[in-house]
Motif scaffolding. Structure first.
Motif, PDB file in Angstrom:
ATOM      1  N   UNK A  71       0.839  -1.199   0.000  1.00 34.12           N
ATOM      2  CA  UNK A  71       0.000   0.000   0.000  1.00 34.12           C
ATOM      3  C   UNK A  71       0.871   1.245   0.000  1.00 34.12           C
ATOM      4  N   UNK A  72       2.014   1.188   0.785  1.00 28.72           N
ATOM      5  CA  UNK A  72       2.995   2.257   0.682  1.00 28.72           C
ATOM      6  C   UNK A  72       3.572   2.249  -0.732  1.00 28.72           C
ATOM      7  N   UNK A  73       3.724   1.050  -1.253  1.00 23.73           N
ATOM      8  CA  UNK A  73       4.267   0.882  -2.602  1.00 23.73           C
ATOM      9  C   UNK A  73       3.433   1.601  -3.638  1.00 23.73           C
ATOM     10  N   UNK A  74       2.089   1.604  -3.463  1.00 21.77           N
ATOM     11  CA  UNK A  74       1.221   2.278  -4.428  1.00 21.77           C
ATOM     12  C   UNK A  74       1.529   3.766  -4.456  1.00 21.77           C
ATOM     13  N   UNK A  75       1.726   4.347  -3.256  1.00 21.33           N
ATOM     14  CA  UNK A  75       2.024   5.778  -3.193  1.00 21.33           C
ATOM     15  C   UNK A  75       3.364   6.050  -3.877  1.00 21.33           C
ATOM     16  N   UNK A  76       4.375   5.231  -3.532  1.00 22.03           N
ATOM     17  CA  UNK A  76       5.681   5.405  -4.181  1.00 22.03           C
ATOM     18  C   UNK A  76       5.538   5.300  -5.693  1.00 22.03           C
ATOM     19  N   UNK A  77       4.756   4.309  -6.137  1.00 20.41           N
ATOM     20  CA  UNK A  77       4.626   4.092  -7.572  1.00 20.41           C
ATOM     21  C   UNK A  77       4.045   5.330  -8.243  1.00 20.41           C
ATOM     22  N   UNK A  78       3.025   5.950  -7.587  1.00 24.03           N
ATOM     23  CA  UNK A  78       2.393   7.110  -8.227  1.00 24.03           C
ATOM     24  C   UNK A  78       3.336   8.304  -8.281  1.00 24.03           C
ATOM     25  N   UNK A  79       4.135   8.497  -7.208  1.00 23.62           N
ATOM     26  CA  UNK A  79       5.087   9.609  -7.261  1.00 23.62           C
ATOM     27  C   UNK A  79       6.172   9.284  -8.289  1.00 23.62           C
ATOM     28  N   UNK A  80       6.602   8.023  -8.289  1.00 24.81           N
ATOM     29  CA  UNK A  80       7.672   7.622  -9.202  1.00 24.81           C
ATOM     30  C   UNK A  80       7.285   7.901 -10.647  1.00 24.81           C
ATOM     31  N   UNK A  81       5.976   7.748 -10.963  1.00 23.44           N
ATOM     32  CA  UNK A  81       5.529   8.007 -12.334  1.00 23.44           C
ATOM     33  C   UNK A  81       5.838   9.437 -12.734  1.00 23.44           C
ATOM     34  N   UNK A  82       5.620  10.382 -11.799  1.00 23.64           N
ATOM     35  CA  UNK A  82       5.891  11.785 -12.101  1.00 23.64           C
ATOM     36  C   UNK A  82       7.359  12.012 -12.403  1.00 23.64           C
ATOM     37  N   UNK A  83       8.235  11.432 -11.563  1.00 22.69           N
ATOM     38  CA  UNK A  83       9.682  11.567 -11.811  1.00 22.69           C
ATOM     39  C   UNK A  83      10.044  10.988 -13.172  1.00 22.69           C
ATOM     40  N   UNK A  84       9.505   9.792 -13.394  1.00 14.47           N
ATOM     41  CA  UNK A  84       9.913   9.035 -14.562  1.00 14.47           C
ATOM     42  C   UNK A  84       9.471   9.722 -15.850  1.00 14.47           C
ATOM     43  N   UNK A  85       8.223  10.238 -15.857  1.00 15.19           N
ATOM     44  CA  UNK A  85       7.725  10.855 -17.091  1.00 15.19           C
ATOM     45  C   UNK A  85       8.498  12.124 -17.402  1.00 15.19           C
ATOM     46  N   UNK A 136      11.917   8.390  -6.103  1.00 16.28           N
ATOM     47  CA  UNK A 136      12.942   8.471  -7.129  1.00 16.28           C
ATOM     48  C   UNK A 136      13.704   7.154  -7.195  1.00 16.28           C
ATOM     49  N   UNK A 137      14.003   6.593  -6.012  1.00 12.99           N
ATOM     50  CA  UNK A 137      14.638   5.270  -5.975  1.00 12.99           C
ATOM     51  C   UNK A 137      13.799   4.268  -6.742  1.00 12.99           C
ATOM     52  N   UNK A 138      12.486   4.342  -6.502  1.00 17.93           N
ATOM     53  CA  UNK A 138      11.586   3.410  -7.172  1.00 17.93           C
ATOM     54  C   UNK A 138      11.637   3.601  -8.682  1.00 17.93           C
ATOM     55  N   UNK A 139      11.667   4.871  -9.104  1.00 24.09           N
ATOM     56  CA  UNK A 139      11.707   5.141 -10.540  1.00 24.09           C
ATOM     57  C   UNK A 139      12.977   4.564 -11.150  1.00 24.09           C
ATOM     58  N   UNK A 140      14.096   4.706 -10.428  1.00 24.82           N
ATOM     59  CA  UNK A 140      15.352   4.170 -10.948  1.00 24.82           C
ATOM     60  C   UNK A 140      15.325   2.647 -10.913  1.00 24.82           C
ATOM     61  N   UNK A 141      14.751   2.109  -9.828  1.00 30.86           N
ATOM     62  CA  UNK A 141      14.657   0.655  -9.689  1.00 30.86           C
ATOM     63  C   UNK A 141      13.944   0.055 -10.892  1.00 30.86           C
ATOM     64  N   UNK A 142      12.856   0.705 -11.296  1.00 28.36           N
ATOM     65  CA  UNK A 142      12.108   0.165 -12.417  1.00 28.36           C
ATOM     66  C   UNK A 142      12.691   0.563 -13.760  1.00 28.36           C
ATOM     67  N   UNK A 143      13.621   1.481 -13.780  1.00 27.92           N
ATOM     68  CA  UNK A 143      14.155   1.953 -15.047  1.00 27.92           C
ATOM     69  C   UNK A 143      13.562   3.310 -15.343  1.00 27.92           C
ATOM     70  N   UNK A 144      14.345   4.379 -15.122  1.00 31.51           N
ATOM     71  CA  UNK A 144      13.759   5.713 -15.205  1.00 31.51           C
ATOM     72  C   UNK A 144      13.373   6.016 -16.647  1.00 31.51           C
ATOM     73  N   UNK A 171       8.232   2.337 -13.512  1.00 33.04           N
ATOM     74  CA  UNK A 171       8.028   3.138 -12.308  1.00 33.04           C
ATOM     75  C   UNK A 171       7.014   2.477 -11.384  1.00 33.04           C
ATOM     76  N   UNK A 172       5.935   1.915 -11.982  1.00 34.70           N
ATOM     77  CA  UNK A 172       4.923   1.252 -11.143  1.00 34.70           C
ATOM     78  C   UNK A 172       5.532   0.044 -10.456  1.00 34.70           C
ATOM     79  N   UNK A 173       6.232  -0.773 -11.222  1.00 39.36           N
ATOM     80  CA  UNK A 173       6.836  -1.973 -10.656  1.00 39.36           C
ATOM     81  C   UNK A 173       7.829  -1.593  -9.560  1.00 39.36           C
ATOM     82  N   UNK A 174       8.673  -0.595  -9.867  1.00 37.06           N
ATOM     83  CA  UNK A 174       9.689  -0.173  -8.899  1.00 37.06           C
ATOM     84  C   UNK A 174       9.051   0.300  -7.608  1.00 37.06           C
ATOM     85  N   UNK A 175       7.980   1.102  -7.726  1.00 34.52           N
ATOM     86  CA  UNK A 175       7.313   1.614  -6.539  1.00 34.52           C
ATOM     87  C   UNK A 175       6.773   0.489  -5.680  1.00 34.52           C
ATOM     88  N   UNK A 176       6.073  -0.446  -6.325  1.00 31.22           N
ATOM     89  CA  UNK A 176       5.489  -1.553  -5.569  1.00 31.22           C
ATOM     90  C   UNK A 176       6.588  -2.375  -4.902  1.00 31.22           C
TER      91      UNK A 176
END
Lengths: 423, 304
Positions: B1-15, B231-239, B245-250
């Motif tokens: 559930x924390x992952x969902x929030x990270x994923x949504x923020x990560x999308x902004x960084x990534x895009x 941002x870590x999540x975005x990099x984890x999934x491949x910025x 970004x979604x996968x990285x966040x989760x």
């Protein structure tokens, strides 16, 4: 044109002497400080013969401020803060300004230097070391630890730099940001399982080197002072000495083979590599030099404050130093010193005084009348305290500098060419 | 559930990284603005005695809109002038982003401070969503966690559709691929960049409200740590990659939760949950060092 230029120099010389005299005559008057600051700023911001600059800076920093400061130690405090800021900014300037590597965890190295002396200069070390007699006495250990803090910070810089500096510019910024946080979080949490840093409470009291010799000299000169004033003078002179040393080192480095290599990688990494610059080696050297400057100031900071805690080494601190470098001009040594002085004075003088002024108006219930419009200052919200909004001030400075004057107030020549002469 | 929030923020960084090649440090503040706006809306709607679902929906929508507009404004006022200058120095936009981030933090603090004379905001707690329900296989979950996940998945699904299926999505992908060529094909890069900021901002704002609903209290400095983790999540999934970004966040959310739960056991209580942040940052550092293109990203060789 030439003639008027010479007249200006004579005028500046006279202004400098008068400012110094005024400062000594009226050490408690904040307005008497302004001419001295203005002359110093002029010395750093304008081209002039080196002899004149050295004379004026020496006159004010080595004669006027110590003489006035013995009666008003606030001047020493200001001088120490500016000197520390200038040293940190010069260190970061090597990394960001000269080599073009954005380091957002710079406060981490400052923390390493500070904790190096804090742990061993206080009873803290006894908490985890079985043998040894702690705290270590200030003489001669403090001076040894200045060197040790420098080496340790530089060593950590190399250790972090070796892997991190393989990354491209923007990733490097994030890695250093993360590592700066790790240093702070470690300082915050290493009170268990082994108590090394005493956690969020911080370490106090931290030992200082004895200054009997300085007190004796002053007494011999006919002006005995209290130990507190003696320490203020001692740290002022120490910071000044270290800062001067670092200015010399910076300048020599700038003109050395490494300085040119740094500029080359900043301008175009690939081209520099093709021209035979060993990328990793010169980058690590820049990183470690910056870290070393920060580390030595950290140790002085710990001794001066008598207290360190993780709160002093936040991201905000790293950004404060970055703002000094940006404001002064990346890569420009004089500019960076000026930037450090400006940000420090803004921070501890202008914003604080503005806050005090507003508080004063609020408490006095002053009512402002401008034409038909009145404002009752007792209704001023207590949240409106400029001293607490340094982030906003820094943010505005950063954004405006980047958009309108990316080279800083005193752009370095080579940098200016890069930033302006582009299609 | 924390992952969902990270994923949504990560999308902004990534895009934004995708279209501009810029790490938008100010995005964590866009998220924070969403959280603060959500708190304000709920604070003003709670006395009206409306159904929580209605209040929450309004909060989510308002926060999304305000955050999107803020992100768009930031792009217009701070980043676009830099592109006009045409500086090639990569550090300049990055440093600007840090400046914007600091500016927004204190601006929000100033506004909140002047308005309420304090800047710590509480989310009202609704008993309806605090209840836990039992899922199949005996797992228990709070209703608000379910809501957070549902909202996050709807947002991410619609974003995927937007990027994959619409003309606008095609334009975004074109600009991310090569802005110059895209502009020759009749795509206006500035407009696309603006829209990217708007979309990323909306996602960040909604994530802010979800974050507030989960943790209960927000303040103007709440964005920094989740921002860095996202941002870590975005990099984890491949910025630059949307599914990445979604996968990285989760993944990061799961790693953090598991790490936080088991770390005290593994170290016999010597290292508690306070070390999870250190581990999240270390994940980021190691990741950047060893696999900077992430799990789903492509390795792009440096162009000369």
């Amino acid at each position: 044109m030439k003639q008027s230029h010479r007249w200006l120099l004579v005028l500046l010389f006279m202004a400098g002497c008068m400012a110094a005299g005024l400062l000594v005559a009226r050490p408690h008057d904040p307005l008497a400080l302004l001419p001295a600051l203005a002359v110093l700023a002029a010395c750093f911001s304008h081209k002039m013969p080196g002899g004149l600059r050295a004379f004026l800076v020496g006159l004010i920093l080595l004669a006027a401020v110590p003489l006035a400061g013995l009666r008003n130690t606030f001047l020493f405090e200001l001088g120490i803060q500016v000197g520390m800021a200038a040293t940190l900014a010069l260190g970061l300037n090597i990394v960001v300004g000269m080599a073009g590597l954005l380091d957002l965890g710079y406060a981490g190295f400052f923390a390493i230097g500070a904790y190096t002396w804090a742990i061993f200069g206080s009873p803290q070390a006894a908490a985890f070391l079985p043998a040894g007699n702690f705290p270590l006495p200030g003489w001669p250990y403090f001076y040894l630890f200045l060197g040790l803090a420098m080496l340790l910070a530089a060593g950590v810089g190399v250790l972090i730099g070796l892997p991190a500096l393989r990354l491209r510019g923007d990733y490097l910024a994030v890695v250093t940001l993360g590592l700066g946080q790790v240093v702070r979080l470690l300082a915050n949490n290493l009170d268990h399982p082994i108590n090394i840093t005493n956690g969020p409470q911080g370490i106090t009291p931290i030992g200082r080197p004895p200054v009997d010799w300085l007190l004796r000299i002053l007494a011999g000169l006919g002006s005995p002072v209290s130990p507190a004033t003696g320490y203020a003078l001692f740290f002022y002179l120490l910071v000044l000495l270290v800062a001067a040393g670092i200015v010399v080192v910076s300048r020599r480095l700038d003109r050395s083979r490494f300085g040119r290599a740094w500029v080359a990688i900043r301008e175009d990494e690939t081209a520099a590599q093709c021209s035979g610059v060993s990328l990793l080696k010169v980058k690590v050297l820049a990183f470690a030099t910056g870290a070393a400057f920060s580390g030595v100031m950290g140790a002085i900071f710990a001794a001066k404050q008598l207290f360190v805690s993780p709160e002093s080494f936040t991201f905000l601190q790293s950004i404060t130093v970055l703002v000094m470098v940006l404001l002064g001009g990346m890569g420009s040594i004089r500019g960076v010193i000026l930037g450090a002085a400006a940000v420090t004075v803004l921070n501890i003088e202008v914003l604080k005084n503005l806050s005090d002024f507003l508080n004063h108006l609020r408490q006095a219930g002053y009512v402002l009348q401008l034409g038909g419009w009145t404002y009752d200052f007792s209704r001023l919200p207590s949240q409106l305290e400029p001293a607490k909004y340094e982030r906003m001030v820094f943010g505005v400075i950063i954004v405006f500098m980047m958009i309108f004057r990316p080279g800083g107030l005193i752009p370095e020549r080579r940098h200016r060419l890069e930033l302006e002469e582009h299609p | 559930m924390l992952g969902c929030v990270y994923a949504m923020i990560a999308l902004g960084y990534s895009m934004v990284y995708g279209v501009l090649g810029l790490i938008n440090f100010a995005h964590s503040e866009i998220f924070m603005i969403g959280a603060v706006v959500g708190a304000e809306v709920l604070r003003h709607m709670t006395p009206l005695g409306l159904h929580p679902a209605l209040s929450l929906t309004t909060a989510v929508c308002t926060a999304g809109i305000v955050s999107a507009l803020t992100a768009g404004t930031v792009e217009r006022l701070a980043y676009r002038p830099l592109r006009r200058h045409g500086t090639v120095n990569r550090l300049v936009p990055l440093i600007t982003a840090i400046g914007v981030s600091f500016l927004l933090q204190d601006l929000v603090r100033l506004i909140e401070g002047l308005w309420h004379n304090e800047f710590y905001l509480n989310y009202p707690s609704y008993p309806e969503i605090e209840k836990t329900i039992v899922l199949p296989f005996g797992a228990e979950i709070q209703i608000k966690a379910l809501i957070v996940m549902a909202v996050a998945f709807i947002m991410m699904l619609s974003l995927t559709l937007l990027v994959k299926k619409t003309r606008m999505g095609k334009a975004i992908r074109a600009v991310a691929e090569d802005a110059r060529t895209a502009s020759l094909m009749g795509v206006n890069p500035d407009a696309v960049i603006s829209r990217t900021f708007l979309i990323g901002g909306a996602l960040g704002g909604v994530a802010g409200v979800l974050f507030g609903v989960m943790f209960g209290q927000v303040n103007p400095f709440v964005g920094f740590v989740p921002g860095l983790k996202a941002f870590t999540a975005a990099v984890l999934g491949g910025i630059g990659s949307v599914p990445g970004a979604m996968l990285g966040g989760l993944l990061l959310g799961i790693i953090e939760t598991i790490g936080g739960t088991y770390l005290p056991f593994l170290t016999n209580g010597a290292m508690g949950t306070e070390y999870t942040d250190i581990f999240a940052f270390l994940v980021l550092v190691l990741l950047l060092l060893f696999r900077p293109h992430g799990l789903l990203g492509r390795h792009v060789p440096e162009k000369v």
